[in-house]
Design a protein around this motif. Structure first.
Motif, PDB file in Angstrom:
ATOM      1  N   ASP A 137      45.582  32.091  39.369  1.00  0.00           N
ATOM      2  CA  ASP A 137      46.419  33.534  38.699  1.00  0.00           C
ATOM      3  C   ASP A 137      47.218  33.962  39.424  1.00  0.00           C
ATOM      4  O   ASP A 137      47.052  34.037  40.228  1.00  0.00           O
ATOM      5  CB  ASP A 137      45.630  33.822  37.614  1.00  0.00           C
ATOM      6  N   ASP A 139      48.801  38.310  39.018  1.00  0.00           N
ATOM      7  CA  ASP A 139      48.881  38.925  38.701  1.00  0.00           C
ATOM      8  C   ASP A 139      50.593  39.821  38.553  1.00  0.00           C
ATOM      9  O   ASP A 139      50.403  40.012  39.732  1.00  0.00           O
ATOM     10  CB  ASP A 139      47.985  39.872  38.719  1.00  0.00           C
ATOM     11  N   THR A 146      45.690  35.750  42.499  1.00  0.00           N
ATOM     12  CA  THR A 146      44.418  36.320  42.065  1.00  0.00           C
ATOM     13  C   THR A 146      43.016  35.680  42.030  1.00  0.00           C
ATOM     14  O   THR A 146      43.718  34.072  42.652  1.00  0.00           O
ATOM     15  CB  THR A 146      44.265  36.897  40.313  1.00  0.00           C
ATOM     16  N   SER A 149      41.531  29.796  37.307  1.00  0.00           N
ATOM     17  CA  SER A 149      40.939  30.172  36.225  1.00  0.00           C
ATOM     18  C   SER A 149      39.734  29.526  36.116  1.00  0.00           C
ATOM     19  O   SER A 149      39.952  28.095  36.458  1.00  0.00           O
ATOM     20  CB  SER A 149      41.791  29.895  34.744  1.00  0.00           C
ATOM     21  N   PRO A 150      38.616  29.228  35.233  1.00  0.00           N
ATOM     22  CA  PRO A 150      38.136  27.836  35.160  1.00  0.00           C
ATOM     23  C   PRO A 150      38.916  27.030  34.701  1.00  0.00           C
ATOM     24  O   PRO A 150      38.072  26.142  34.787  1.00  0.00           O
ATOM     25  CB  PRO A 150      37.165  28.552  34.348  1.00  0.00           C
ATOM     26  N   SER A 151      39.765  27.347  33.956  1.00  0.00           N
ATOM     27  CA  SER A 151      40.227  25.552  33.064  1.00  0.00           C
ATOM     28  C   SER A 151      40.985  25.007  34.068  1.00  0.00           C
ATOM     29  O   SER A 151      40.944  23.697  34.181  1.00  0.00           O
ATOM     30  CB  SER A 151      41.077  26.438  31.749  1.00  0.00           C
ATOM     31  N   GLU A 152      41.442  25.733  35.170  1.00  0.00           N
ATOM     32  CA  GLU A 152      42.295  25.244  36.246  1.00  0.00           C
ATOM     33  C   GLU A 152      41.339  24.356  36.745  1.00  0.00           C
ATOM     34  O   GLU A 152      41.700  23.369  37.761  1.00  0.00           O
ATOM     35  CB  GLU A 152      42.998  26.265  37.055  1.00  0.00           C
TER      36      GLU A 152
END
Length: 156
Positions: A137, A139, A146, A149-152
């Motif tokens: 992700d 920022d 950063t 993400s769990p989905s990535e």
């Protein structure tokens, strides 16, 4: 009056060695801050370099610790809930390479963020691992990458 908390073994040894104010002819060549890069000393001053000392006899031996390093490793292992802990002798590069090479076999796929440390690439080359890059992700307020993400991570 509250009893002063005992300092960690390496801090105690570094403090004692720095307190001797002996001539410094070893690496790193910061010479207690007097030879540190000016751009850095302008930012943080000379004081942090007082304790920037290599493996001196009074500070123990990273490869065969018997004194403050051994005691510090034991305390770290207890803190981490591990049976043993070893401090790195080659910094982040050494640790990342050791972790990848100890857990991956030739032909394995390793999922890692696109902005991973450069040593991950050399470890994959040395171990024959195939990278699968994912994007962390970003920022925009801080202009930095950063976390992943769990989905990535789960989409790979």
């Amino acid at each position: 009056m509250a009893e002063q908390q005992k300092l960690p073994p390496l801090v105690t040894a570094l403090r004692a060695a720095a307190g001797e104010n002996a001539a410094s002819f070893h690496f790193p060549g910061h010479n207690r801050g007097r030879a540190a890069p000016p751009s850095l000393t302008k930012l943080i001053g000379q004081r942090p370099f007082i304790h920037d000392l290599p493996e001196l006899p009074e500070l123990d031996n990273l490869f065969a610790p018997e004194g403050p390093i051994l005691e510090a490793q034991k305390q770290a292992a207890e803190l981490f809930g591990a049976s043993e802990t070893w401090f790195l002798v080659g910094g982040t590069t050494c640790g990342i390479q050791a972790a990848i090479m100890a857990t991956c076999n030739p032909g394995d796929t390793l999922i890692l963020p696109r902005n991973s440390h450069m040593s991950a690439i050399s470890a994959m080359v040395l171990s024959g691992v195939i990278p699968k890059y994912i994007s962390p992700d970003y920022d925009c307020d801080w202009d930095i990458a950063t976390a992943v993400s769990p989905s990535e991570a789960s989409s790979k």
